[in-house]
Motif scaffolding. Structure first.
Motif, PDB file in Angstrom:
ATOM      1  N   VAL A 175       0.840  -1.203   0.000  1.00  0.00           N
ATOM      2  CA  VAL A 175       0.000   0.000   0.000  1.00  0.00           C
ATOM      3  C   VAL A 175       0.874   1.251   0.000  1.00  0.00           C
ATOM      4  O   VAL A 175       0.618   2.219  -0.739  1.00  0.00           O
ATOM      5  CB  VAL A 175      -0.960  -0.004   1.205  1.00  0.00           C
ATOM      6  N   LYS A 176       1.927   1.244   0.813  1.00  0.00           N
ATOM      7  CA  LYS A 176       2.836   2.399   0.850  1.00  0.00           C
ATOM      8  C   LYS A 176       3.513   2.611  -0.503  1.00  0.00           C
ATOM      9  O   LYS A 176       3.702   3.750  -0.934  1.00  0.00           O
ATOM     10  CB  LYS A 176       3.888   2.199   1.947  1.00  0.00           C
ATOM     11  N   SER A 177       3.875   1.508  -1.168  1.00  0.00           N
ATOM     12  CA  SER A 177       4.536   1.615  -2.476  1.00  0.00           C
ATOM     13  C   SER A 177       3.665   2.335  -3.485  1.00  0.00           C
ATOM     14  O   SER A 177       4.121   3.230  -4.208  1.00  0.00           O
ATOM     15  CB  SER A 177       4.877   0.218  -3.004  1.00  0.00           C
ATOM     16  N   PHE A 178       2.367   1.938  -3.532  1.00  0.00           N
ATOM     17  CA  PHE A 178       1.477   2.465  -4.570  1.00  0.00           C
ATOM     18  C   PHE A 178       0.689   3.696  -4.128  1.00  0.00           C
ATOM     19  O   PHE A 178      -0.239   4.121  -4.830  1.00  0.00           O
ATOM     20  CB  PHE A 178       0.538   1.356  -5.050  1.00  0.00           C
ATOM     21  N   THR A 179       1.062   4.263  -2.991  1.00  0.00           N
ATOM     22  CA  THR A 179       0.502   5.561  -2.575  1.00  0.00           C
ATOM     23  C   THR A 179       1.634   6.545  -2.277  1.00  0.00           C
ATOM     24  O   THR A 179       1.392   7.607  -1.706  1.00  0.00           O
ATOM     25  CB  THR A 179      -0.396   5.408  -1.322  1.00  0.00           C
ATOM     26  N   SER A 180       2.847   6.171  -2.660  1.00  0.00           N
ATOM     27  CA  SER A 180       4.014   7.014  -2.381  1.00  0.00           C
ATOM     28  C   SER A 180       4.174   8.106  -3.449  1.00  0.00           C
ATOM     29  O   SER A 180       3.639   8.012  -4.562  1.00  0.00           O
ATOM     30  CB  SER A 180       5.283   6.159  -2.345  1.00  0.00           C
ATOM     31  N   ASN A 181       4.920   9.134  -3.112  1.00  0.00           N
ATOM     32  CA  ASN A 181       5.214  10.195  -4.074  1.00  0.00           C
ATOM     33  C   ASN A 181       5.999   9.660  -5.266  1.00  0.00           C
ATOM     34  O   ASN A 181       5.815  10.105  -6.403  1.00  0.00           O
ATOM     35  CB  ASN A 181       6.007  11.315  -3.388  1.00  0.00           C
ATOM     36  N   GLU A 182       6.905   8.681  -4.989  1.00  0.00           N
ATOM     37  CA  GLU A 182       7.678   8.088  -6.081  1.00  0.00           C
ATOM     38  C   GLU A 182       6.757   7.452  -7.127  1.00  0.00           C
ATOM     39  O   GLU A 182       6.972   7.594  -8.328  1.00  0.00           O
ATOM     40  CB  GLU A 182       8.654   7.022  -5.557  1.00  0.00           C
ATOM     41  N   TRP A 183       5.744   6.722  -6.626  1.00  0.00           N
ATOM     42  CA  TRP A 183       4.812   6.063  -7.548  1.00  0.00           C
ATOM     43  C   TRP A 183       4.037   7.084  -8.378  1.00  0.00           C
ATOM     44  O   TRP A 183       3.961   6.973  -9.602  1.00  0.00           O
ATOM     45  CB  TRP A 183       3.850   5.161  -6.791  1.00  0.00           C
ATOM     46  N   PHE A 184       3.467   8.082  -7.732  1.00  0.00           N
ATOM     47  CA  PHE A 184       2.628   9.047  -8.441  1.00  0.00           C
ATOM     48  C   PHE A 184       3.424   9.904  -9.418  1.00  0.00           C
ATOM     49  O   PHE A 184       2.863  10.422 -10.391  1.00  0.00           O
ATOM     50  CB  PHE A 184       1.883   9.941  -7.445  1.00  0.00           C
ATOM     51  N   SER A 185       4.707  10.055  -9.179  1.00  0.00           N
ATOM     52  CA  SER A 185       5.531  10.854 -10.087  1.00  0.00           C
ATOM     53  C   SER A 185       6.165  10.002 -11.194  1.00  0.00           C
ATOM     54  O   SER A 185       6.848  10.536 -12.069  1.00  0.00           O
ATOM     55  CB  SER A 185       6.638  11.576  -9.305  1.00  0.00           C
ATOM     56  N   SER A 186       5.912   8.681 -11.165  1.00  0.00           N
ATOM     57  CA  SER A 186       6.491   7.785 -12.176  1.00  0.00           C
ATOM     58  C   SER A 186       5.589   7.702 -13.402  1.00  0.00           C
ATOM     59  O   SER A 186       4.386   7.991 -13.340  1.00  0.00           O
ATOM     60  CB  SER A 186       6.689   6.384 -11.600  1.00  0.00           C
TER      61      SER A 186
END
Length: 251
Positions: A88-99
């Protein structure tokens, strides 16, 4: 078996329990759950950047569902359940949303799955239901424990735990388990061994379980070379278990 009437042929317990997993895996709801799990793991492991992100937050790897080993699907779903927080943290992280992956259709689908409360509730319910059956699979598939006198007890415990975990789905799962259990696995020999297991006999108060006593009598009659030997065996069992001999003879 006609040539050797005193011999028993018993099927592989591990194989029969694997078939239970196979049949349960063919239920529509389970198929959908496994399909979603495969979609998640395939997406993650097919993209090195996403895999690195997942490992950063989960501190480990996922077990991937397999096409042939039926219990592996349970292991895979349990693996996802245990990594829930990190996923859940992976797919709600800033890194994910900016990828760039977050803007793709498949990326959005995976994100929606992993942030879905219903998805996690279904995985939790399934793994809780199947965990007792997986435990017995590990027991019968190993070399350490003697299972002949324990497997009936273990299966009774499995059914009880499944009913406690999910009473609504209990009947559907029980129907599958009982079909394989009665048709492919359990025999009088297993029930007799359960009845004669000293620890379980007194612990589970088996003294007057008629189904087990009937199986024991049938086993004795099959193995004994003549009626006198069968009577001697019944008398010995009655003496050891502090039973009245009529309890075994007159069932």
């Amino acid at each position: 078996m006609v040539k050797y009437p005193t011999l028993y042929w018993t099927p592989c317990a591990a194989h029969c329990i694997n078939l239970m997993f196979k049949d349960i895996g063919e239920m529509n709801k389970v198929q959908t759950l496994v399909s979603n799990a495969k979609m998640i793991t395939n997406f993650i492991y097919n993209h090195s950047w996403v895999l690195a992100l997942m490992r950063k937050y989960t501190k480990g790897d996922l077990v991937r569902p397999a096409a042939t080993r039926f219990a592996t699907n349970y292991i895979a779903l349990d693996s996802i359940q245990k990594r829930k927080e990190g996923l859940v943290k992976s797919f709600t992280s800033n890194e994910w949303f900016s990828s760039r992956y977050a803007t793709t259709e498949i990326g959005k689908t995976i994100q929606d799955l992993i942030t879905s409360t219903k998805f996690w509730e279904r995985i939790y319910r399934f793994t809780k239901i199947m965990q007792p059956l997986f435990v017995i699979l590990k027991v019968v598939d190993g070399d350490k424990a003697q299972t002949m006198g324990n497997i009936v007890h273990c299966m009774e415990v499995v059914k009880q735990k499944i009913e406690e975990e999910n009473p609504k789905s209990f009947k559907a799962f029980l129907k599958i388990i009982n079909r394989r259990w009665e048709n492919n696995l359990v025999q009088d020999l297993h029930r007799a061994a359960y009845y004669l297991n000293p620890d379980l006999h007194y612990k589970n108060n088996l003294r007057f379980r008629k189904d087990l006593m009937e199986s024991l009598k049938d086993v004795i009659n099959k193995l004994a070379p003549n009626i006198d030997s069968a009577k001697d065996a019944i008398e010995e069992v009655s003496s050891l278990l502090n039973l009245h001999i009529e309890s075994l003879i007159n069932i």
